[in-house]
Design a protein around this motif. Structure first.
Motif, PDB file in Angstrom:
ATOM      1  N   GLU A   1       0.441  -1.239  -0.153  1.00  0.00           N
ATOM      2  CA  GLU A   1      -0.362   0.447  -0.422  1.00  0.00           C
ATOM      3  C   GLU A   1       0.874   1.602  -0.349  1.00  0.00           C
ATOM      4  O   GLU A   1       1.787   1.477   0.938  1.00  0.00           O
ATOM      5  CB  GLU A   1      -0.806   0.091   1.292  1.00  0.00           C
ATOM      6  CG  GLU A   1      -2.061  -1.013   1.117  1.00  0.00           C
ATOM      7  CD  GLU A   1      -2.813  -1.306   0.106  1.00  0.00           C
ATOM      8  OE1 GLU A   1      -3.808  -0.080  -0.193  1.00  0.00           O
ATOM      9  OE2 GLU A   1      -3.704  -2.284  -0.510  1.00  0.00           O
ATOM     10  N   GLY A   2       1.164   1.509  -0.825  1.00  0.00           N
ATOM     11  CA  GLY A   2       1.652   2.633  -1.079  1.00  0.00           C
ATOM     12  C   GLY A   2       3.552   2.540  -0.955  1.00  0.00           C
ATOM     13  O   GLY A   2       3.799   1.384  -1.952  1.00  0.00           O
ATOM     14  N   THR A   3       3.753   2.846   0.077  1.00  0.00           N
ATOM     15  CA  THR A   3       5.811   2.207   0.432  1.00  0.00           C
ATOM     16  C   THR A   3       5.827   1.237   1.430  1.00  0.00           C
ATOM     17  O   THR A   3       6.743   0.967   1.658  1.00  0.00           O
ATOM     18  CB  THR A   3       6.715   3.487   0.235  1.00  0.00           C
ATOM     19  OG1 THR A   3       5.613   4.292   1.438  1.00  0.00           O
ATOM     20  CG2 THR A   3       6.566   5.005  -0.333  1.00  0.00           C
ATOM     21  N   ARG A   4       4.258   0.861   1.787  1.00  0.00           N
ATOM     22  CA  ARG A   4       4.310  -0.133   3.064  1.00  0.00           C
ATOM     23  C   ARG A   4       3.886  -1.509   2.620  1.00  0.00           C
ATOM     24  O   ARG A   4       2.562  -1.059   1.993  1.00  0.00           O
ATOM     25  CB  ARG A   4       3.790   0.623   3.535  1.00  0.00           C
ATOM     26  CG  ARG A   4       3.589   0.136   5.504  1.00  0.00           C
ATOM     27  CD  ARG A   4       3.762   0.030   6.240  1.00  0.00           C
ATOM     28  NE  ARG A   4       1.937   0.964   6.111  1.00  0.00           N
ATOM     29  CZ  ARG A   4       1.491   1.505   7.259  1.00  0.00           C
ATOM     30  NH1 ARG A   4       1.975   1.909   8.520  1.00  0.00           N
ATOM     31  NH2 ARG A   4      -0.070   2.099   7.040  1.00  0.00           N
ATOM     32  N   PRO A   5       4.086  -2.361   3.328  1.00  0.00           N
ATOM     33  CA  PRO A   5       3.909  -3.932   2.930  1.00  0.00           C
ATOM     34  C   PRO A   5       3.199  -4.131   3.988  1.00  0.00           C
ATOM     35  O   PRO A   5       3.001  -3.420   5.121  1.00  0.00           O
ATOM     36  CB  PRO A   5       5.506  -4.253   2.586  1.00  0.00           C
ATOM     37  CG  PRO A   5       6.088  -3.687   3.629  1.00  0.00           C
ATOM     38  CD  PRO A   5       5.946  -2.122   3.038  1.00  0.00           C
ATOM     39  N   ILE A   6       1.781  -4.618   3.538  1.00  0.00           N
ATOM     40  CA  ILE A   6       0.984  -5.070   4.388  1.00  0.00           C
ATOM     41  C   ILE A   6       1.093  -6.313   4.232  1.00  0.00           C
ATOM     42  O   ILE A   6      -0.052  -6.966   3.205  1.00  0.00           O
ATOM     43  CB  ILE A   6      -0.208  -4.586   4.714  1.00  0.00           C
ATOM     44  CG1 ILE A   6       0.452  -2.528   5.279  1.00  0.00           C
ATOM     45  CG2 ILE A   6      -1.393  -4.727   5.420  1.00  0.00           C
ATOM     46  CD1 ILE A   6      -0.844  -1.909   5.359  1.00  0.00           C
ATOM     47  N   LEU A   7       0.564  -7.169   5.392  1.00  0.00           N
ATOM     48  CA  LEU A   7      -0.102  -8.936   4.922  1.00  0.00           C
ATOM     49  C   LEU A   7      -1.681  -8.638   5.413  1.00  0.00           C
ATOM     50  O   LEU A   7      -1.872  -7.748   6.291  1.00  0.00           O
ATOM     51  CB  LEU A   7       0.502  -9.407   6.466  1.00  0.00           C
ATOM     52  CG  LEU A   7       2.437  -9.596   5.882  1.00  0.00           C
ATOM     53  CD1 LEU A   7       2.501 -10.765   7.212  1.00  0.00           C
ATOM     54  CD2 LEU A   7       2.768  -9.645   4.889  1.00  0.00           C
ATOM     55  N   VAL A   8      -2.515  -9.188   4.473  1.00  0.00           N
ATOM     56  CA  VAL A   8      -3.511  -9.698   4.782  1.00  0.00           C
ATOM     57  C   VAL A   8      -4.303 -10.430   4.632  1.00  0.00           C
ATOM     58  O   VAL A   8      -3.291 -11.651   4.365  1.00  0.00           O
ATOM     59  CB  VAL A   8      -4.208  -8.554   3.393  1.00  0.00           C
ATOM     60  CG1 VAL A   8      -4.070  -7.117   3.702  1.00  0.00           C
ATOM     61  CG2 VAL A   8      -3.887  -8.764   2.481  1.00  0.00           C
TER      62      VAL A   8
END
Ligand code: TYD
Ligand code: MG
Length: 453
Positions: A299-306
């Motif tokens: 999400e943009g510059t940031r990794p996110i686990l979903v």
């Protein structure tokens, strides 16, 4: 006095027509036309006459000074990152969201964070007392804050010129009006012209202007898309009233990356930052059940686990249903077609529901492999290995295509305590190995799914 004439304006894109139209020829919106008064002296027209004079200056690139305008940090990290690294002087930012989501709260907290910077808060919706009560509830130092309850834009602009604040907040754009425009506050003409005037003020006088706007029920900000085109940054504040988590999303940013998200929780003393959104989105994960796979999205510059969830059930009658929540519907159909053709799964008589848990919406194609895996898992009723994350875009040939930022995604998976990650083979060749995580390469969707089922 001239006879009053009316025109019809599309509330979605701002196109005009002398007659009412059922469908906008410009943006294809249905029943979006509303009647508005034609004003003889629309400020935007008057502007044209002035620019015909001789005072226009043309510069070479060398003459343009680019002394690094310093951004102002608000101290709210999630908010600063979404803005692209703090508040940019001279920029105009639209903050949209449903009523009650917390837009005014966010603005008030920003004031408290911008301690040295004089802020002028113009409220057209609430009384000064209500604003004060909220500020007291949030706490923090707000000695830099000056308030004004006013909706007449001429008076607002006078006050801004007089006070010359560093940051201006207009809460909300739907309540302000310019007396020269005859339509009602909140109408397309008013919203558009008032935004244009605030934009010019920001560029000329240099304050950062935050404009709060309500979202219409269709999800568009303040009706006219023209407003989104004018401003520098569009922030969308999302969240259910019944849930405490709130997501602030950039949909446009001339001063930073888009698709950036900030995650907050509404608490007793205003919005609290959620520093580790992956943990939040995975907190209600069901272990050991089929139809659930974890993806690492950017999400943009940031990794996110979903967590991607799928439910595949046999169709009781009629045409099989397909439904996608938080995920692109067309992309789901493509993935279904690929797994039918390349893996031989017979889904023609099954309903398929796909959901991204936690109310997030992902557009990153790197979640394809997790979605496909969740579908196959539910179809076969075999749980996915819950200690492994899946990353990869699926192509029409059933191949797994490389994705960007794989090292960041791998690091996030390791941080959250996962033991393995499936990545596209092309990416694996470049990153080699990771001491904390078992990296598995997948070249086809079949390989990717088999690695975890
Ligand atoms: P508000 O910022 O007024 O929303 P908006 O400006 O988007 O319409 O506040 C939204 C809700 O948040 C409101 O129902 C009250 C609640 N709230 C809290 O739970 N905690 C708080 O500290 C504050 C200030 C508000
Ligand atoms: Mg409000």
């Amino acid at each position: 006095m001239a006879k009053k004439r009316t025109k019809y304006v599309c509330t979605s894109c701002g196109a005009t027509s002398p007659r009412w139209l059922g469908k906008c020829p410009n943006c294809d919106a249905w029943e979006s036309y509303v009647e508005e008064m034609v004003t003889s002296a629309e400020p935007s027209k008057a502007r044209g006459a002035r620019s015909g004079s001789t005072g226009v200056r043309v510069s070479t690139l060398e003459e343009v000074s680019v002394e690094e305008t310093s951004r102002m940090a608000t101290g709210i990290n999630e908010f600063d990152r979404v803005l692209g690294g703090g508040v940019m002087p001279g920029s105009i930012v639209l903050v949209g969201g449903d009523p009650g989501v917390g837009k005014s709260t966010l603005m008030a907290q920003m004031c408290a964070g911008l301690r040295q910077m004089p802020v002028l808060y113009i409220t057209g919706e609430e009384s000064l007392r209500q604003v004060k009560l909220r500020a007291t509830r949030i706490g923090g130092d707000t000695s830099n804050l000056r308030l004004m309850a006013e909706t007449n834009l001429e008076l607002i602009i006078d006050a801004i010129r007089r006070e010359s604040p560093g940051v201006v907040i207009v809460d909300s754009i739907q309540t302000v009006y310019h007396p020269q425009i005859e339509s009602a506050p909140g109408s397309v003409s008013q919203v558009r012209e008032c935004t244009a005037m605030l934009m010019r003020l920001a560029k000329e006088e240099g304050p950062a202007v935050f404009v709060v706007g309500h979202v219409t029920k269709e999800g568009a900000i303040a009706g006219p898309k023209v407003m989104e085109h004018m401003v520098d940054t569009v922030l969308q504040f999302e969240g259910e009233r019944t849930h405490l988590d709130r997501i602030l999303r950039t949909t446009k940013n001339r001063y930073g990356s888009t698709n950036e998200i900030g995650v907050f929780e509404m608490g007793e003393k205003g919005l609290e930052e959620v520093a580790n959104p992956s943990a939040l989105f995975l907190s209600e994960r069901s272990y050991g059940a089929s139809g659930s796979a974890v993806a690492a999205t950017m999400e943009g510059t940031r990794p996110i686990l979903v967590e991607t969830q799928a439910l595949v059930t046999s169709t009781s009658y009629g045409v099989p249903q397909r439904s996608a929540t938080g995920f692109d519907y067309k992309r789901l159909q493509m993935i279904l077609a690929v797994i039918q053709k390349r893996m031989g799964l017979r889904l023609g008589e099954h309903d398929v529901f796909v959901n991204i848990a936690g109310g997030v919406r992902v557009d990153d194609p790197a979640v394809d492999l997790a979605v496909a895996t969740a579908i196959v898992s539910s179809f076969r009723d075999i749980p996915v290995d819950s200690s492994t994350v899946l990353v990869g875009e699926i192509g029409l040939g059933g191949e797994i295509r490389g994705v960007a930022h794989v090292p960041l995604r791998v690091a996030e998976a390791a941080k959250l305590g996962f033991e393995g990650i499936v990545v596209p083979t092309v990416n694996l060749k470049k990153i080699g190995s990771n001491p904390k995580l078992n990296l598995v390469g997948a070249a086809t969707v079949l390989e990717g799914v088999n690695a975890v089922l």
